[in-house]
Design a protein around this motif. Structure first.
Motif, PDB file in Angstrom:
ATOM      1  N   VAL A 172       0.853  -1.183   0.000  1.00 34.53           N
ATOM      2  CA  VAL A 172       0.000   0.000   0.000  1.00 34.53           C
ATOM      3  C   VAL A 172       0.888   1.232   0.000  1.00 34.53           C
ATOM      4  CG1 VAL A 172      -1.726   1.293   1.297  1.00 34.53           C
ATOM      5  CG2 VAL A 172      -1.855  -1.195   1.222  1.00 34.53           C
ATOM      6  N   CYS A 173       0.606   2.143  -0.915  1.00 34.92           N
ATOM      7  CA  CYS A 173       1.248   3.451  -0.901  1.00 34.92           C
ATOM      8  C   CYS A 173       0.322   4.361  -0.101  1.00 34.92           C
ATOM      9  CB  CYS A 173       1.399   4.006  -2.303  1.00 34.92           C
ATOM     10  SG  CYS A 173       2.585   3.120  -3.317  1.00 34.92           S
ATOM     11  N   ALA A 174       0.841   4.915   0.967  1.00 33.85           N
ATOM     12  CA  ALA A 174       0.046   5.813   1.806  1.00 33.85           C
ATOM     13  C   ALA A 174       0.727   7.174   1.831  1.00 33.85           C
ATOM     14  CB  ALA A 174      -0.090   5.231   3.205  1.00 33.85           C
ATOM     15  N   TYR A 175      -0.075   8.233   1.919  1.00 32.06           N
ATOM     16  CA  TYR A 175       0.446   9.592   1.866  1.00 32.06           C
ATOM     17  C   TYR A 175       0.006  10.382   3.085  1.00 32.06           C
ATOM     18  CZ  TYR A 175       1.604   8.447  -2.889  1.00 32.06           C
ATOM     19  OH  TYR A 175       2.134   7.837  -3.989  1.00 32.06           O
ATOM     20  N   THR A 176       0.947  11.137   3.649  1.00 31.83           N
ATOM     21  CA  THR A 176       0.632  12.028   4.765  1.00 31.83           C
ATOM     22  C   THR A 176      -0.059  13.271   4.211  1.00 31.83           C
ATOM     23  OG1 THR A 176       2.714  13.242   4.625  1.00 31.83           O
ATOM     24  CG2 THR A 176       2.699  11.246   5.998  1.00 31.83           C
TER      25      THR A 176
END
Length: 121
Positions: free
Chosen positions: A48-52
């Motif tokens: 999973v690519c997660a972004y702040t």
């Protein structure tokens, strides 16, 4: 007279070529809506690519009981569901993300995540 005919022929050829290369305005530049609809950038991974909120990328591939700083967007590039939580330790509000789904906004900051469907109690 011959020089004048040559100049006219060159001008007509140039104008014709320029008209043929001209693009309609709709094809020249993408619209703002199309640019906004572009997917979140994510390297080709099984995870999973997660972004702040600041746009920093975080790769999640296993249980993450404490995500600091929290994430607000994600791209699930796995063949399984993932469950994202609004509190550390897999607590709080939760949001299930389907395989290959992109979430532009969870509606809360995500402080923990784990693979598998969310257990609703």
């Amino acid at each position: 007279m011959t020089a004048l005919l040559r100049r006219v022929a060159v001008l007509l050829a140039t104008a014709t070529a320029a008209a043929g290369l001209a693009l309609p305005a709709s094809a020249a530049a993408p619209t703002t809506a199309a640019a906004q609809a572009a997917p979140l950038p994510c390297p080709r991974i099984i995870g999973v690519c997660a972004y702040t909120a600041a746009g920093d990328l975080r790769i999640i591939a296993r249980d993450e009981p404490y995500i600091v700083p929290p994430v607000v967007q994600a791209v699930n590039q796995t063949p399984e569901f993932w469950c994202f939580f609004s509190a550390p330790g897999f607590n709080g509000d939760r949001r299930e993300v389907a395989p290959w789904e992109t979430v532009e906004d969870f509606g809360f900051e995500v402080f923990s995540a784990r693979p598998g469907a969310c257990a609703w109690s």
